[in-house]
Design a protein around this motif. Structure first.
Motif, PDB file in Angstrom:
ATOM      1  N   ALA A 134       0.796  -1.222   0.000  1.00 45.51           N
ATOM      2  CA  ALA A 134       0.000   0.000   0.000  1.00 45.51           C
ATOM      3  C   ALA A 134       0.833   1.279   0.000  1.00 45.51           C
ATOM      4  N   PRO A 135       1.967   1.349   0.727  1.00 48.82           N
ATOM      5  CA  PRO A 135       2.750   2.596   0.653  1.00 48.82           C
ATOM      6  C   PRO A 135       3.196   2.947  -0.761  1.00 48.82           C
ATOM      7  N   VAL A 136       3.532   1.945  -1.554  1.00 48.43           N
ATOM      8  CA  VAL A 136       3.939   2.206  -2.940  1.00 48.43           C
ATOM      9  C   VAL A 136       2.752   2.694  -3.759  1.00 48.43           C
ATOM     10  N   ARG A 137       1.599   2.036  -3.575  1.00 52.82           N
ATOM     11  CA  ARG A 137       0.399   2.472  -4.296  1.00 52.82           C
ATOM     12  C   ARG A 137       0.003   3.887  -3.895  1.00 52.82           C
ATOM     13  N   ALA A 138       0.111   4.178  -2.593  1.00 52.26           N
ATOM     14  CA  ALA A 138      -0.247   5.519  -2.127  1.00 52.26           C
ATOM     15  C   ALA A 138       0.672   6.578  -2.723  1.00 52.26           C
ATOM     16  N   VAL A 152      -1.616   9.223  -4.422  1.00 49.92           N
ATOM     17  CA  VAL A 152      -1.726  10.509  -3.706  1.00 49.92           C
ATOM     18  C   VAL A 152      -0.327  10.916  -3.232  1.00 49.92           C
ATOM     19  N   PRO A 153       0.552  11.261  -4.160  1.00 49.32           N
ATOM     20  CA  PRO A 153       1.962  11.501  -3.799  1.00 49.32           C
ATOM     21  C   PRO A 153       2.155  12.634  -2.798  1.00 49.32           C
ATOM     22  N   LEU A 154       1.365  13.701  -2.893  1.00 51.28           N
ATOM     23  CA  LEU A 154       1.555  14.832  -1.995  1.00 51.28           C
ATOM     24  C   LEU A 154       1.189  14.485  -0.557  1.00 51.28           C
ATOM     25  N   LEU A 155       0.290  13.530  -0.378  1.00 53.90           N
ATOM     26  CA  LEU A 155      -0.095  13.099   0.966  1.00 53.90           C
ATOM     27  C   LEU A 155       0.809  11.972   1.467  1.00 53.90           C
ATOM     28  N   ALA A 156       1.161  11.064   0.578  1.00 54.70           N
ATOM     29  CA  ALA A 156       1.903   9.875   1.000  1.00 54.70           C
ATOM     30  C   ALA A 156       3.386  10.157   1.209  1.00 54.70           C
ATOM     31  N   ALA A 157       3.972  11.005   0.392  1.00 53.81           N
ATOM     32  CA  ALA A 157       5.423  11.237   0.483  1.00 53.81           C
ATOM     33  C   ALA A 157       5.855  11.715   1.875  1.00 53.81           C
ATOM     34  N   PRO A 158       5.172  12.710   2.489  1.00 53.70           N
ATOM     35  CA  PRO A 158       5.595  13.119   3.842  1.00 53.70           C
ATOM     36  C   PRO A 158       5.455  12.002   4.862  1.00 53.70           C
ATOM     37  N   VAL A 159       4.417  11.180   4.737  1.00 57.20           N
ATOM     38  CA  VAL A 159       4.199  10.079   5.675  1.00 57.20           C
ATOM     39  C   VAL A 159       5.354   9.081   5.603  1.00 57.20           C
ATOM     40  N   ILE A 160       5.698   8.693   4.384  1.00 56.35           N
ATOM     41  CA  ILE A 160       6.769   7.708   4.206  1.00 56.35           C
ATOM     42  C   ILE A 160       8.114   8.290   4.618  1.00 56.35           C
ATOM     43  N   ALA A 161       8.348   9.558   4.298  1.00 56.47           N
ATOM     44  CA  ALA A 161       9.624  10.190   4.641  1.00 56.47           C
ATOM     45  C   ALA A 161       9.810  10.275   6.152  1.00 56.47           C
ATOM     46  N   VAL A 162       8.762  10.667   6.861  1.00 52.68           N
ATOM     47  CA  VAL A 162       8.854  10.751   8.321  1.00 52.68           C
ATOM     48  C   VAL A 162       9.064   9.367   8.927  1.00 52.68           C
ATOM     49  N   TRP A 163       8.349   8.375   8.406  1.00 48.47           N
ATOM     50  CA  TRP A 163       8.532   7.004   8.899  1.00 48.47           C
ATOM     51  C   TRP A 163       9.981   6.545   8.719  1.00 48.47           C
ATOM     52  N   ALA A 164      10.554   6.792   7.544  1.00 52.27           N
ATOM     53  CA  ALA A 164      11.923   6.371   7.266  1.00 52.27           C
ATOM     54  C   ALA A 164      12.916   7.095   8.169  1.00 52.27           C
ATOM     55  N   SER A 213     -10.127  10.123   5.029  1.00 54.59           N
ATOM     56  CA  SER A 213      -8.897  10.082   4.249  1.00 54.59           C
ATOM     57  C   SER A 213      -9.066   9.221   3.008  1.00 54.59           C
ATOM     58  N   PRO A 214      -8.208   9.431   2.004  1.00 53.56           N
ATOM     59  CA  PRO A 214      -8.171   8.474   0.895  1.00 53.56           C
ATOM     60  C   PRO A 214      -7.847   7.093   1.446  1.00 53.56           C
ATOM     61  N   PRO A 215      -8.612   6.065   1.126  1.00 55.63           N
ATOM     62  CA  PRO A 215      -8.380   4.739   1.722  1.00 55.63           C
ATOM     63  C   PRO A 215      -6.946   4.266   1.614  1.00 55.63           C
ATOM     64  N   VAL A 216      -6.303   4.545   0.486  1.00 51.55           N
ATOM     65  CA  VAL A 216      -4.952   4.033   0.288  1.00 51.55           C
ATOM     66  C   VAL A 216      -3.954   4.684   1.240  1.00 51.55           C
ATOM     67  N   LEU A 217      -4.260   5.895   1.762  1.00 50.68           N
ATOM     68  CA  LEU A 217      -3.328   6.565   2.661  1.00 50.68           C
ATOM     69  C   LEU A 217      -3.275   5.865   4.020  1.00 50.68           C
TER      70      LEU A 217
END
Length: 389
Positions: free
Chosen positions: A135-139, A143-155, A309-313
Motif C-alpha cells: 500500500a505505501p507504494v500504491r499511495a 496521492v503523492p503529496l499526501l503519502a510522500a511526507p508520511v513515508i519520509a517521516v517514517w523512514a 482520508s483516501p483509503p490508500v493513505l
C-alpha cells in the motif's frame, strides 16, 4: 523509579494502539463493517484487552501484555467481505475464540497445531501481509503529496527511534488529512458498542475463522510467550488462552475479531526499561491495559480518520506498521531448505487472494503448502542393524 513501570505501561499502550489501530479498522471495514461497527470493534478490543491484561497481571504478578491480533486484521483485509456480510464474519470471530479456549483447555489441540510446519505457517502469514505492505507504494503513486511526507517521516524516525516510527507517520497522515480533508462535520466521534447478531456460514467459518485462529496462535500467542521467556518469565499459557479466548467470544458480537498475547509491544513492558527489578515489571503491563482501555474511547475519532482520508493513505500507514512482520514471516518461511518449495506455494496461493468454493485464499494456501510438504517429505533412512560378534 516508582513511576518507571507506570510510564513504561503508558508508552506500551500508546505505541501498540497508534501502530496498529489503522490495520484493525481497515480489516473490519474490509470484512463488511460500516463505520459505527468498525469503531465498536476497535473500542471493544481495547476494553477487552485492557481488562484481561489487568486481571492476569494482578493474578500472576508478571508482565503479561494483551492486545488484538494485528495479523488477524490483515487477514480480514486480504480475504475481503464474506458472502454473508459482517454478521457472517462475526460468526467466524466467535469460532476463533472458541478454538483458542479449546487450545488452552485441551493440550492435544496445541500439539495438533504444532504439527503444522513453521515455514508453512509463516508463508501463509507473509501471503496475508504482502498486499497491505504494498500500500505505501500504491499511495505514493495515487496521492503523492499526501503519502510522500508520511513515508519520509517514517523512514527518518525509524533510523533513530524505530518504536515511534509508525506513530510519527500516523501523526503526519492525520495532519495532512486535517489540512486537505472535508473536516469533521457530520462525523460521530463518540464511541459506542454496536451489537451485530452473528450468523454462521460454513465457507466463512472455514475461510476466515480457522485461518484467524491459526494466525493468532502462530503470530501472537506463541511469539508473545517467547518474549516473556526471553526476559525470564514462564507464561501461564492455559489461563492466558482460556481468558483471551473468552474475551474474544464476548467481544465478537460487538466487532472484536481476536484478543491475544501482545508480541512486538510485549518487550516494552517485560524488558529492563520497564523496571530494573523483574518483580516490579507487572505494573507496566497492568498500566498498559488500563491505558489501552482509555485509548479505546478515541475509537470514534480513529474511525472518522479512516472515513475522511483516501483509503490508500491509511492502508499505507498500516502497511508500514506491518513491514517488520512481513520480513520476519518471509525469513521464517525460507529457513528450512527442504520446505522452501512448499512454503513458496503457500505464499503464492495465499497472496493471490483467490478463493474457491466461497473459502478464502489463506485456507487454500495453508492446505496447498501442507499437502506439498507431506508429499515431498523425506524419510530418514533406517540405520543398518549389525549383529553382535
Amino acid at each position: 523509579m516508582r513511576l518507571q513501570p507506570v510510564l513504561a505501561g503508558v508508552v506500551t499502550a500508546l505505541v501498540g494502539f497508534s501502530s496498529a489501530f489503522a490495520v484493525v479498522l481497515t480489516g473490519l471495514r474490509a470484512a463488511g463493517a460500516d463505520e459505527r461497527q468498525a469503531a465498536s470493534g476497535l473500542l471493544v478490543l481495547c476494553l477487552a484487552s485492557g481488562l484481561v491484561a489487568l486481571g492476569l497481571g494482578l493474578r500472576d504478578r508478571i508482565p503479561i501484555s494483551i492486545a488484538w491480533s494485528t495479523p488477524g486484521a490483515a487477514l480480514l483485509i486480504s480475504t475481503g467481505p464474506p458472502a454473508g456480510g459482517f454478521a457472517a464474519a462475526i460468526g467466524a470471530f466467535l469460532l476463533c475464540g472458541v478454538l483458542v479456549v479449546v487450545a488452552g483447555l485441551v493440550p492435544a489441540v496445541g500439539r495438533l497445531i504444532a504439527l503444522i510446519p513453521v515455514p508453512i505457517a509463516s508463508a501463509m502469514l507473509a501471503g496475508v501481509l504482502v498486499e497491505l505492505c504494498l500500500a505505501p507504494v500504491r499511495a505514493l503513486a495515487e496521492v503523492p503529496l499526501l503519502a510522500a511526507p508520511v513515508i519520509a517521516v517514517w523512514a527518518l524516525i525509524s533510523r533513530f527511534a524505530r518504536t515511534w516510527a509508525v506513530p510519527a507517520a500516523l501523526v503526519v497522515a492525520a495532519v495532512t488529512i486535517g489540512l486537505t480533508g472535508p473536516g469533521l462535520g457530520g462525523v460521530t466521534l463518540a464511541p459506542a458498542l454496536v451489537w451485530t447478531t452473528p450468523t454462521f456460514d460454513l465457507a466463512t467459518v472455514v475461510g476466515i475463522g480457522i485461518p484467524l485462529f491459526l494466525v493468532t496462535m502462530a503470530s501472537q500467542n506463541v511469539p508473545g510467550a517467547a518474549v516473556l521467556a526471553q526476559y525470564g518469565y514462564a507464561a501461564p499459557m492455559r489461563p492466558i488462552l482460556a481468558t483471551t479466548g473468552l474475551a474474544t467470544i464476548v467481544s465478537a458480537p460487538f466487532g472484536g475479531h481476536a484478543v491475544n498475547l501482545a508480541a512486538i509491544s510485549a518487550a516494552l513492558a517485560a524488558g529492563p526499561d520497564a523496571h530494573p527489578d523483574p518483580r516490579r515489571r507487572w505494573l507496566a503491563s497492568v498500566t498498559a491495559g488500563v491505558a489501552l482501555a482509555v485509548l479505546g474511547l478515541g475509537a470514534g475519532l480513529a474511525a472518522a480518520l479512516l472515513v475522511l482520508s483516501p483509503p490508500v493513505l491509511i492502508e499505507a500507514v498500516a502497511g508500514l506498521a506491518l513491514l517488520g512482520a512481513l520480513a520476519g514471516a518471509l525469513s521464517s518461511a525460507v529457513s528450512e531448505p527442504d520446505r522452501r518449495e512448499a512454503a513458496a506455494i503457500t505464499f503464492v496461493v495465499t497472496a493471490a487472494g483467490v478463493g474457491f468454493l466461497g473459502i478464502g485464499a489463506a485456507f487454500w494456501g495453508l492446505l496447498a503448502g501442507t499437502g506439498v510438504s507431506l508429499l515431498h517429505r523425506r524419510r530418514t533412512p533406517a540405520e543398518p542393524v549389525t549383529s553382535p560378534r
